[in-house]
Scaffold this active site. Structure first.
Site, PDB file in Angstrom:
ATOM      1  N   HIS A 293      38.731  37.447  37.530  1.00  0.00           N
ATOM      2  CA  HIS A 293      38.350  38.493  36.144  1.00  0.00           C
ATOM      3  C   HIS A 293      36.929  38.063  35.569  1.00  0.00           C
ATOM      4  O   HIS A 293      36.089  38.000  35.731  1.00  0.00           O
ATOM      5  CB  HIS A 293      39.272  38.422  34.926  1.00  0.00           C
ATOM      6  CG  HIS A 293      39.935  39.878  35.538  1.00  0.00           C
ATOM      7  ND1 HIS A 293      41.814  38.795  35.670  1.00  0.00           N
ATOM      8  CD2 HIS A 293      40.738  40.505  35.719  1.00  0.00           C
ATOM      9  CE1 HIS A 293      42.609  39.757  36.107  1.00  0.00           C
ATOM     10  NE2 HIS A 293      41.964  41.244  35.717  1.00  0.00           N
TER      11      HIS A 293
ATOM     12  N   GLU B 180      38.149  41.821  44.855  1.00  0.00           N
ATOM     13  CA  GLU B 180      38.076  42.536  46.550  1.00  0.00           C
ATOM     14  C   GLU B 180      39.726  42.386  46.915  1.00  0.00           C
ATOM     15  O   GLU B 180      39.575  43.033  47.617  1.00  0.00           O
ATOM     16  CB  GLU B 180      37.433  41.755  47.301  1.00  0.00           C
ATOM     17  CG  GLU B 180      35.344  42.647  47.301  1.00  0.00           C
ATOM     18  CD  GLU B 180      34.794  41.847  48.678  1.00  0.00           C
ATOM     19  OE1 GLU B 180      35.603  40.569  49.174  1.00  0.00           O
ATOM     20  OE2 GLU B 180      34.087  41.777  49.073  1.00  0.00           O
TER      21      GLU B 180
ATOM     22  N   GLN C  27      40.646  49.976  46.526  1.00  0.00           N
ATOM     23  CA  GLN C  27      40.903  50.352  44.844  1.00  0.00           C
ATOM     24  C   GLN C  27      39.056  50.438  44.782  1.00  0.00           C
ATOM     25  O   GLN C  27      38.468  51.405  44.607  1.00  0.00           O
ATOM     26  CB  GLN C  27      41.535  49.404  44.248  1.00  0.00           C
ATOM     27  CG  GLN C  27      40.764  49.468  42.741  1.00  0.00           C
ATOM     28  CD  GLN C  27      42.140  48.502  41.330  1.00  0.00           C
ATOM     29  OE1 GLN C  27      42.879  49.371  41.362  1.00  0.00           O
ATOM     30  NE2 GLN C  27      40.698  47.982  40.734  1.00  0.00           N
TER      31      GLN C  27
HETATM   32  O1  PAF Z   1      41.707  47.017  38.966  1.00  0.00           O
HETATM   33  C1  PAF Z   1      42.719  46.528  37.485  1.00  0.00           C
HETATM   34  O2  PAF Z   1      43.361  46.126  36.454  1.00  0.00           O
HETATM   35  C2  PAF Z   1      43.092  48.059  36.798  1.00  0.00           C
HETATM   36  O3  PAF Z   1      43.346  48.487  38.440  1.00  0.00           O
HETATM   37  C3  PAF Z   1      41.483  49.033  36.795  1.00  0.00           C
HETATM   38  C4  PAF Z   1      40.730  48.990  37.803  1.00  0.00           C
HETATM   39  C5  PAF Z   1      41.072  48.046  35.525  1.00  0.00           C
HETATM   40  C6  PAF Z   1      42.119  50.362  35.976  1.00  0.00           C
HETATM   41  O4  PAF Z   1      42.552  50.599  35.507  1.00  0.00           O
END
Ligand code: PAF
Length: 284
Positions: free
Chosen positions: A39, A150, A155
């Site tokens: 993150h 990635e 997603q």
């Molecule tokens: O990857 C994540 O943490 C979640 O799927 C997201 C993109 C924040 C959506 O809730």
């Protein structure tokens, strides 16, 4: 400096309007908290690409199935705020579930094609929940750029398709998976692993590495590449959820690697009761 914490949709709207009046570029990093280096790499990249960085911390209920880990998903809000501060985040949006899904809420976003197969098949409704909350966040913040890892490769493709189809106009940036020193892909869910399960979980990245080495040596059949991953999963006694070679954009299965066609190898497997995913580009 500690980031400013916003709790309500109204606060975000007022803050965003001010930002746009000042003509400042905004980067958004949507997260579910329990932040790790993966993150933080998105936040730091956001800093390079914009004047202001916002992060959302919201464990989104609509992307969890009835038997999944919503109630026990790991949380550490105070620690997350300190990590956001260290990565230069200006604003953290941390709403209650009722702020995003108030009584009367009835709008959901479905991305029909790239949501098929892989995690889409194993977690019905998951990508509908992801696309819905990410659409809400992009419409609310109206960022110039939004960054995603990635590691959650399907997603990322779902979000790119939705951003394109709904003309949201956001620059969607995918960033490489950040790994522990021994190769394990960073994930908030790694916190569930016992030391022994953590060790066995290395089979995912080891398997992908073995397949990558085969591809470099000239192997192109999906069956041989996926078997290299499966061999590692079996040796570590992990339960496979899927191992698949797919087209890197459309996520449709590929029988073989083809020159000039970007491909991705994806794996999902259980170490104990924890479901882990990993992927990497292959061939090309
Ligand atoms: O990857 C994540 O943490 C979640 O799927 C997201 C993109 C924040 C959506 O809730």
């Amino acid at each position: 400096m500690a980031p400013r914490v916003l709790r309500s949709v109204e606060e975000v709207k007022a803050w965003g309007a001010e930002l746009r009046r000042a003509g400042r570029r905004l980067a958004l990093v949507p997260t579910m908290g329990f932040l790790h280096e993966g993150h933080l790499s998105l936040m730091r990249e956001g800093r390079h690409r914009a004047d202001v960085v916002a992060t959302s911390i919201f464990v989104n209920p609509t992307q969890f199935g009835p038997k999944e880990d919503l109630s026990r998903y790991p949380r550490d809000f105070e620690g997350d705020l300190a990590r956001c501060a260290s990565a230069g985040v200006d604003v953290v949006f941390a709403p209650e579930a009722g702020a995003m899904y108030p009584p009367g809420y009835q709008t959901y976003v479905e991305v029909t094609e790239v949501s098929k197969g892989l995690c889409g098949d194993r977690r019905p409704g998951h990508f509908r929940g992801v696309a819905t909350i990410v659409t809400q966040l992009l419409c609310l913040f109206r960022p110039d750029v939004a960054l995603f890892g990635e590691k959650d490769y399907q997603q990322l493709q779902v979000i790119k398709a939705m951003n394109r189809d709904l003309h949201l106009g956001v620059d969607i940036v995918g960033m490489p998976t950040v790994r522990e020193a021994d190769g394990l892909a960073m994930s908030s869910r790694n916190a569930y692993l016992s030391p022994e399960e953590r060790k066995r979980a290395l089979a995912l990245s080891r398997g992908l590495g073995a397949a990558q080495a085969l591809a470099r040596a000239g192997t192109s059949e999906a069956s041989a590449l996926t078997e290299a991953v499966r061999r590692e999963l079996r040796a570590a006694d992990l339960r496979e959820d899927y191992v698949e070679l797919v087209d890197a954009e459309r996520l449709t299965p590929l029988p073989t690697l083809q020159p000039g066609q970007p491909a991705r190898l994806l794996v999902a497997a259980f170490s104990g009761s924890t479901r882990l995913i990993d992927n990497q580009p292959i061939g090309g």
